[in-house]
Design a protein around this motif. Structure first.
Motif, mmCIF file in Angstrom:
data_model
loop_
_atom_site.group_PDB
_atom_site.id
_atom_site.type_symbol
_atom_site.label_atom_id
_atom_site.label_comp_id
_atom_site.label_asym_id
_atom_site.label_seq_id
_atom_site.Cartn_x
_atom_site.Cartn_y
_atom_site.Cartn_z
ATOM 1 N N GLU A 164 0.836 -1.201 0.000
ATOM 2 C CA GLU A 164 0.000 0.000 0.000
ATOM 3 C C GLU A 164 0.870 1.249 0.000
ATOM 4 N N ARG A 204 -3.565 0.548 -3.394
ATOM 5 C CA ARG A 204 -3.415 -0.788 -2.807
ATOM 6 C C ARG A 204 -3.196 -1.813 -3.921
ATOM 7 N N VAL A 248 -8.319 2.445 6.374
ATOM 8 C CA VAL A 248 -8.043 1.030 6.609
ATOM 9 C C VAL A 248 -6.783 0.664 5.835
ATOM 10 N N ALA A 251 -4.797 -2.405 5.054
ATOM 11 C CA ALA A 251 -4.846 -3.873 5.086
ATOM 12 C C ALA A 251 -3.459 -4.481 5.253
ATOM 13 N N SER A 252 -2.424 -3.795 4.795
ATOM 14 C CA SER A 252 -1.063 -4.333 4.857
ATOM 15 C C SER A 252 -0.621 -4.624 6.281
ATOM 16 N N GLY A 306 -3.208 -4.389 8.962
ATOM 17 C CA GLY A 306 -4.429 -4.630 9.735
ATOM 18 C C GLY A 306 -4.831 -3.442 10.596
ATOM 19 N N ARG A 313 -6.776 0.248 11.354
ATOM 20 C CA ARG A 313 -7.914 1.081 10.944
ATOM 21 C C ARG A 313 -8.122 2.168 11.979
#
Length: 197
Positions: A138, A153, A173, A175-176, A178, A180
């Motif tokens: 990301e 992303r 958020v 995701a790389s 986790g 948020r």
């Protein structure tokens, strides 16, 4: 940003840049296609955002017992033209142990840049460099003149053409790692968020 050229080399390599003592000023530089490029001083809002992001992300990683670590202004080397390019993002996260010499951030998974009016073009120009690093999942651009962000992303190995635009009422958020957080929490201590009287 103004390019600074050394007279002793036609193109500076990353190894030479890492050993370079600078141009005699306190100016920070990146290496762009073999030439040192001066980095403009950050605004106060830029600095507040950098500290907030570092505090929130590193705190999150520590609380989770993650092996990943956040670093501010740690040098990263693009996957393309890597011998003559080195960038210094505002924040990056790696989940890999340090290099033996500790000079470069190894295998970043997340890159964060804060966009300021004086450097937005150059900062956005670094997108290709960051996207060419195989480990990067990301790339986040955070605005410093308004509450907003853009998230690039990687999906199934490819980078979508357009970023995910995150507005002031939305959640960021990542995701790389986790992570948020409401986007406004990053801006909470800046002049960009209205505070009750």
């Amino acid at each position: 940003m103004v390019a600074v050229r050394r007279s002793t080399f036609s193109d500076m390599t990353v190894a030479e840049f890492l050993d370079w003592s600078g141009d005699g000023t306190d100016t920070r530089h990146e290496l762009v296609n073999g030439e040192p490029r001066a980095m403009a001083p950050a605004s106060a809002t830029h600095a507040y955002l950098q500290v907030a992001l570092a505090r929130l992300i590193e705190g999150y990683l520590i609380d989770r017992g993650s092996p990943c670590r956040a670093a501010t202004e740690a040098p990263v080397v693009p996957g393309l033209s890597s011998n003559v390019n080195l960038r210094v993002p505002d924040l990056a996260v790696t989940c890999t142990p340090d290099d033996p010499d500790g000079r470069l951030l190894p295998e970043p998974v997340l890159i964060v840049e804060i966009l300021s009016p004086g450097n937005e073009r150059d900062t956005r120009g670094n997108l290709w460099a960051y996207a060419s690093i195989p480990s990067v999942q990301e790339i986040l651009f955070v605005h410093s003149t308004r509450v907003g962000a853009e998230l690039h992303r990687r999906r199934n190995g490819d980078w979508p053409t357009d970023p995910l635009v995150i507005g002031p009422d939305e959640e960021l958020v990542l995701a790389s790692i986790g992570f948020r957080v409401p986007l406004t929490q990053i801006y909470a201590r800046t002049r960009l968020v209205q505070r009750p009287d």
